[in-house]
Design a protein around this motif. Structure first.
Motif, short mmCIF file in Angstrom:
data_model
loop_
_atom_site.label_atom_id
_atom_site.label_comp_id
_atom_site.label_asym_id
_atom_site.label_seq_id
_atom_site.Cartn_x
_atom_site.Cartn_y
_atom_site.Cartn_z
N TRP A 385 0.83 -1.21 0.00
CA TRP A 385 0.00 0.00 0.00
C TRP A 385 0.86 1.26 0.00
N GLY A 386 2.18 1.08 0.24
CA GLY A 386 3.05 2.24 0.36
C GLY A 386 2.68 3.08 1.55
N LEU A 387 2.44 2.40 2.68
CA LEU A 387 1.86 3.05 3.85
C LEU A 387 2.57 2.60 5.12
N THR A 388 3.02 3.55 5.91
CA THR A 388 3.56 3.19 7.22
C THR A 388 2.71 3.86 8.30
N VAL A 389 2.48 3.12 9.37
CA VAL A 389 1.54 3.59 10.39
C VAL A 389 2.08 3.33 11.79
N ARG A 390 1.45 3.99 12.74
CA ARG A 390 1.74 3.77 14.16
C ARG A 390 0.41 3.60 14.88
N LYS A 391 0.35 2.59 15.71
CA LYS A 391 -0.89 2.32 16.45
C LYS A 391 -1.21 3.48 17.39
N VAL A 392 -2.48 3.85 17.45
CA VAL A 392 -2.92 4.82 18.45
C VAL A 392 -2.83 4.12 19.81
N PHE A 417 2.13 4.93 -4.77
CA PHE A 417 1.55 3.69 -4.22
C PHE A 417 0.09 3.94 -3.84
N PRO A 418 -0.68 2.84 -3.65
CA PRO A 418 -2.13 3.01 -3.45
C PRO A 418 -2.52 4.03 -2.38
N ALA A 419 -1.83 4.04 -1.23
CA ALA A 419 -2.24 4.95 -0.16
C ALA A 419 -2.08 6.41 -0.58
N ALA A 420 -0.97 6.71 -1.27
CA ALA A 420 -0.72 8.08 -1.72
C ALA A 420 -1.71 8.45 -2.82
N VAL A 421 -1.97 7.52 -3.72
CA VAL A 421 -2.89 7.79 -4.83
C VAL A 421 -4.29 8.06 -4.28
N ALA A 422 -4.67 7.32 -3.22
CA ALA A 422 -6.00 7.48 -2.65
C ALA A 422 -6.14 8.82 -1.93
N GLY A 423 -5.00 9.42 -1.58
CA GLY A 423 -5.06 10.74 -0.95
C GLY A 423 -4.76 10.71 0.54
N LEU A 424 -4.36 9.56 1.07
CA LEU A 424 -3.97 9.51 2.48
C LEU A 424 -2.65 10.26 2.65
N PHE A 466 -10.70 15.19 13.29
CA PHE A 466 -12.04 14.69 13.54
C PHE A 466 -12.96 14.80 12.32
N GLN A 467 -12.40 15.12 11.17
CA GLN A 467 -13.19 15.14 9.94
C GLN A 467 -12.98 13.79 9.25
N VAL A 468 -14.07 13.08 9.05
CA VAL A 468 -13.98 11.72 8.53
C VAL A 468 -14.03 11.73 7.00
N SER A 469 -13.09 11.02 6.38
CA SER A 469 -13.11 10.88 4.93
C SER A 469 -12.92 9.41 4.56
N LEU A 470 -13.33 9.09 3.34
CA LEU A 470 -13.16 7.72 2.85
C LEU A 470 -12.12 7.70 1.75
N TYR A 471 -11.40 6.60 1.67
CA TYR A 471 -10.36 6.44 0.67
C TYR A 471 -10.42 5.03 0.09
N ILE A 472 -10.03 4.90 -1.16
CA ILE A 472 -9.97 3.57 -1.77
C ILE A 472 -8.52 3.25 -2.11
N LEU A 473 -8.04 2.11 -1.56
CA LEU A 473 -6.71 1.64 -1.95
C LEU A 473 -6.92 0.70 -3.12
N LYS A 474 -6.42 1.12 -4.29
CA LYS A 474 -6.63 0.31 -5.50
C LYS A 474 -5.35 -0.40 -5.88
N PRO A 475 -5.43 -1.69 -6.15
CA PRO A 475 -4.22 -2.42 -6.53
C PRO A 475 -3.62 -1.85 -7.81
N GLU B 298 -13.43 7.67 -6.89
CA GLU B 298 -13.09 6.26 -6.64
C GLU B 298 -13.95 5.68 -5.52
N VAL B 299 -14.08 6.45 -4.45
CA VAL B 299 -14.86 5.98 -3.31
C VAL B 299 -16.34 5.86 -3.72
N ALA B 300 -16.82 6.87 -4.45
CA ALA B 300 -18.22 6.84 -4.89
C ALA B 300 -18.48 5.59 -5.73
N ALA B 301 -17.57 5.29 -6.65
CA ALA B 301 -17.74 4.12 -7.50
C ALA B 301 -17.76 2.85 -6.65
#
Lengths: 475, 495
Positions: A385-392, A417-424, A466-475, B298-301
């Protein structure tokens, strides 16, 4: 004086091999260095003529116990697991080859620790344990290798750091900027300095439970983990940090604390502390306001929401008078660490009785301690995913007004990578993946391995402020 | 062209007045050359007669525009603001853009409104009264003193039949009015341009190839029919190359004296009668969703929808909460209409905010959301929004050096505090180097206790602070404040 960390940049005394400073040293070799060396030569001659007797034998023995530590470690900052290298110092403190150094030199992120002995032989070592709260780490020399290669080493002896006095001459020994076995001289500038740094050891908290020795012995990046010693070569501190841009304001962990922590690390591999969730502050001139006798009480500046202290009914603005009947004096900042330590050193889950004054009323509160946790949680990389994280962590959630410890904080994303492309991006908190709440690292790991086995678009829910957004990680 | 504030750059020194009007840029600058070329190419030989016609139309329509100056009085200073407004009726009502007033200001801080006629000696201004801001259009309304009414003509006089404005087309030539700065008597001039883009953001907006009007001032077609009002704050992105950033740094440039975008008359004329009933712009309909975040394509789709908006939070005690709306619901339709797909994505948020504002108190709003893959309808009656920041009472304590402001509902949202904790006062302003500032108080600190007494209400806090300030024998006062999730005890030394 209280050292205000927000105003002054502290730098940890560990040098990175790829930093510009070391590059500069090699670049200037031809001309400048010659002059420097000449200067060094004159200084050496001057010192020799003045001190015909030389240093005591014990001091020279100490020099043989000081080592250089080359560290290779992983970092998770950039969306991908990367490796970096650094140099620090350490001191051998036991016959069995235990080495004391800084937590910011050797952490659990280290994948390779190479120790250079005074004989200039390199030996591998392993991390026994670390304690970022006191910025200390303990290594174990590879004794099999020592035996096989028939190497020898000596170990240093501790002095009593409680007996140090301002003005006392001390020496710092270490590897500043990779310059092995550098000795610098200074005095103890202050033997009980307080500062606490919430992100002091590479993002980890430090300084809440100990005071520091301040010295004007030159301490530079790379000195970290090296010993601060007396003229007789007794270890009375572990050099740790200094002020950037200041003239010789260096700090070391007092030897007595270092010895205690080293014992604990050797025994358990970690230091366990108790937590109740009060943020202390010195009373200074507030005794009058709280109607207190002089030299009595410690101000509770803040109570962590959801902590045992909050549950017991403690509030910010309360004045702590006694812990289990033992009177408390927190008039000055440097008196705070021992008080904090008095609570932290209780067994986890034990009951502490706090005598607290609020307004005119004084009463006892019973608080059951929890295990102290860092706000820095476990880190991991999802390479595909090209993503590195730290647990809360629980502490992070408390500090950031999150309802619970659900989620992963994005440390970095790798471009393309997918995470960057998705906008994270850095700082977002991933709260669910494919509609599963990320209550633990394992939940995320499981989803990720399913993705690895069969890559499919993955729905990520993340929040930022606290603003919630959705992201899609696409292969 | 130059912003009103940069009065150091005078217009064409050598040109006559009429030159200045047709070519507002200083000679030699590129926009001037480009504009001139465009003009030549467009009208060619017919230039003289066409220009004369536009000039007459322009002169007539100048009566619909004014410059407005007002002063924002804060604890320490009095700052002037100059903006442009358009006349909307025969009783001296003028509207100006929502962005002209700082959101931290309260209407009672806005003082001394003055209205200037274009090109008149600035000494001959008329006073005006602030009426308020409309929540739906975000326009501010002022009413000019009666003495000026005969000189004003409402913009509605120049409105064409509905078909003219809805028929605004790409590549259409349009022109508009702009005003110079105060030190030039707000001298009016003409701008003209061609429409190059039509966007819904969410109001129908035309973007021109060049600046077309002063912000808040009208745009017309070649026959003088009112087409819309210039939009302020329309930024253009550039890369700036300099020694400091040799590889280029992205900058957004906003021309504060002129704009190239205008909202179409269809978005203006039907709403001119939304004159606020009071300076606070009440009533303000409230639904109670918060942290709206649009879904990307993408998310909408993935969710099998056209477009959606995620609700981050549902506010306590709000109609949204009563309707059963839940945090993380994805809004897909409102009042039975699927959400239109507006671009860029963030326009969707403005769209929803506006759709709520369009309603009246008591109206039932129906929202369709996607929740765990299923469509769910929720509905609730809109109520008055709780007290707004601009309605919060405030008082400055000059000896302490800070302003205490009433804690309002919005403060609770910002500080993530449950409604039960909505008490205390906010440090709305802290004077530099004052006792409060020296003690460590900063703007927006939440004051929970004063001298060990919990703050229960604004009134109590104000009385207590006033008493502290009046007591000359007092050496200190101690505040317990909350900042983020932490609290601190601050000691303000008064001696």
């Amino acid at each position: 004086m209280r050292l205000d960390l927000e105003k002054v940049v502290l730098f940890a005394m560990r040098s990175h091999l790829n930093e510009r400073t070391s590059v500069n040293l090699s670049k200037c070799a031809s001309t400048t260095l010659r002059w420097v060396l000449l200067g060094v030569f004159f200084l050496a001659v001057g010192a020799l003529s003045a001190q015909t007797t030389g240093m005591p034998k014990s001091f020279n023995e100490l020099l043989n116990a000081v080592v250089r530590i080359d560290v290779r470690e992983v970092s998770y900052d950039t969306g991908v697991k990367r490796f970096s290298a650094g140099v620090g110092s350490g001191v051998i403190v036991s016959k069995t080859g235990l080495i004391l150094t800084n937590a910011h030199v050797a952490s659990p992120k280290a994948i390779e620790l190479l120790v250079t002995l005074s004989s200039l032989e390199r030996v591998g070592a392993k991390l026994v344990g670390w304690d970022h709260w006191t910025d200390l780490a303990l290594l174990q020399l590879d004794l099999d290798e020592i035996k096989r290669r028939k190497l020898r080493f000596t170990h240093a002896l501790f002095g009593d750091s409680d007996k140090l006095y301002p003005g006392q001459v001390v020496y710092a020994v270490g590897t500043p900027h990779g310059l092995t076995r550098t000795v610098t001289r200074g005095i103890i500038s202050n033997n009980r300095r307080y500062f606490q740094d919430n992100r002091g050891v590479r993002g980890y908290e430090t300084g809440e439970f100990n005071t520091w020795l301040q010295t004007d012995a030159a301490i530079n990046p790379g000195n970290s983990g090296g010993p601060l010693v007396t003229e007789k070569g007794a270890v009375i501190g572990i050099s740790s940090r200094g002020y950037l841009g200041a003239n010789n304001l260096g700090f070391a962990i007092p030897g007595n604390i270092a010895r205690r922590v080293a014992d604990g690390l050797a025994h358990d591999g970690s230091i366990t502390r108790s937590y109740i969730g009060i943020v202390p502050r010195e009373l200074l001139d507030l005794e009058g306001f709280y109607a207190l006798a002089l030299n009595e009480g410690m101000l509770i500046n803040s109570v962590d929401p959801g902590s045992p202290a909050a549950g017991a009914g403690l509030r910010a603005g309360d004045v702590l008078l006694a812990i289990d009947g033992q009177r408390v004096d927190g008039r000055f900042p440097e008196q705070l660490p021992p008080i904090q330590n008095a609570i932290a050193s209780r067994p986890v889950g034990s009951t502490v009785v706090l005598t607290v004054k609020r307004g005119t009323e004084t009463r006892d509160y019973s608080v059951v301690t929890e295990k102290l946790e860092s706000q820095v949680g476990e880190e991991l990389a999802f390479e595909k995913w090209g993503l590195t994280v730290r647990k809360v962590s629980k502490a992070y959630a408390r500090n950031n007004q999150l309802p619970d410890a659900t989620g992963l904080i994005v440390l970095g994303v790798q471009a393309g990578f997918p995470a960057a492309v998705a906008g994270l991006s850095h700082g977002a908190i991933i709260t669910s993946i494919n509609q599963q709440k990320i209550t633990s690292v394992d939940v995320a790991r499981k989803i990720y391995s399913a993705y690895e086995a069969k890559p499919e678009p993955t729905l990520v829910e993340a929040q930022r402020f606290f603003q919630v957004s959705l992201y899609i990680l696409k292969p | 062209m130059k912003s009103p504030s940069t009065s150091v750059s005078p217009p064409a020194k050598s040109g006559s007045d009429s030159d200045r009007i047709s070519a507002p840029s200083a000679p030699g600058t590129r926009p001037f050359a480009r504009r001139l070329l465009t003009a030549c190419a467009l009208v060619g030989l017919a230039l003289t007669s066409h220009a004369a016609e536009i000039r007459d139309l322009w002169k007539e329509r100048l009566k619909s525009v004014v410059a407005i100056e007002f002063f924002t009085e804060t604890e320490l200073d009095r700052r002037p603001t100059v903006i442009f407004g358009t006349v909307i009726d025969r009783e001296g009502t003028v509207v100006f853009s929502g962005a002209a007033v700082n959101a931290r200001s309260t209407p009672t801080e806005l003082k001394d409104f003055r209205v200037y006629l274009p090109g008149e000696n600035v000494r001959n201004y008329a006073s005006a009264t602030y009426i308020g801001q409309d929540v739906f259009t975000t326009w501010h309304y002022v009413k000019v003193a009666e003495s000026l009414w005969p000189s004003l003509v409402p913009i509605t006089n120049f409105a064409g039949p509905a078909s003219t404005t809805t028929g605004v087309q790409l590549a259409q030539d349009v022109w508009g009015i702009a005003l110079r700065a105060k030190d030039e008597d707000f001298t009016p001039y003409i701008l003209s341009a061609r429409i190059s883009l039509m966007q819904t953001i969410p109001q129908r907006t035309a973007v021109c190839m060049d600046d077309v009007a002063g912000p808040g001032l009208p745009v017309f077609d070649s026959k003088g029919v009112f087409l819309g009002l210039g939009m302020p704050g329309f930024a253009q992105s550039y890369l700036q190359f300099s020694q400091r950033s040799p590889s280029g740094e992205q900058v957004a440039l906003v021309n504060i004296g002129e704009t190239g975008a205008f909202q179409l008359a269809d978005e203006i004329l039907p709403y001119l009668n939304r004159r606020p009933l009071n300076v606070y712009g009440r009533s303000v309909p409230w639904f109670g969703w918060y942290g709206l975040q649009p879904t990307d394509p993408e998310v909408a789709a993935h969710l099998k929808i056209d477009i959606g908006v995620v609700v981050s939070e549902v506010l306590a005690g709000s109609p949204a909460e009563k309707s059963g709306l839940q945090p993380r619901d994805v809004v897909v339709a409102m009042d039975g209409k699927p959400l239109p797909r507006l671009k860029p994505d963030r326009v969707m948020v403005n769209y929803l905010v506006r759709e709520v504002a369009r309603h009246a108190i008591g109206d039932v709003v129906k929202v369709t959301v996607l929740r765990n893959g299923e469509r769910v309808d929720v509905a609730a009656k809109l109520v008055e929004e709780p007290k707004l920041f601009r309605e919060a009472e405030r008082k400055y304590f000059d000896k302490l050096g800070f302003t205490a402001r009433e804690f309002v509902y919005g403060d609770g949202i910002m500080r993530r505090a449950p409604v039960a904790e909505h008490q205390g006062v906010i440090a709305h302003f802290v004077k530099a180097n004052s006792p409060a500032a020296t003690a460590g108080l900063v703007t927006d600190d939440w004051i929970k206790e004063i001298d060990g007494t919990p703050v229960k209400s604004y009134k109590e806090a104000i009385d207590q602070l006033a008493a502290i300030q009046a007591d000359s024998s007092r050496a200190e006062t101690v505040l317990l404040i909350r900042r983020g999730g932490d609290t601190q005890v601050l000691r303000i030394k008064l001696k």
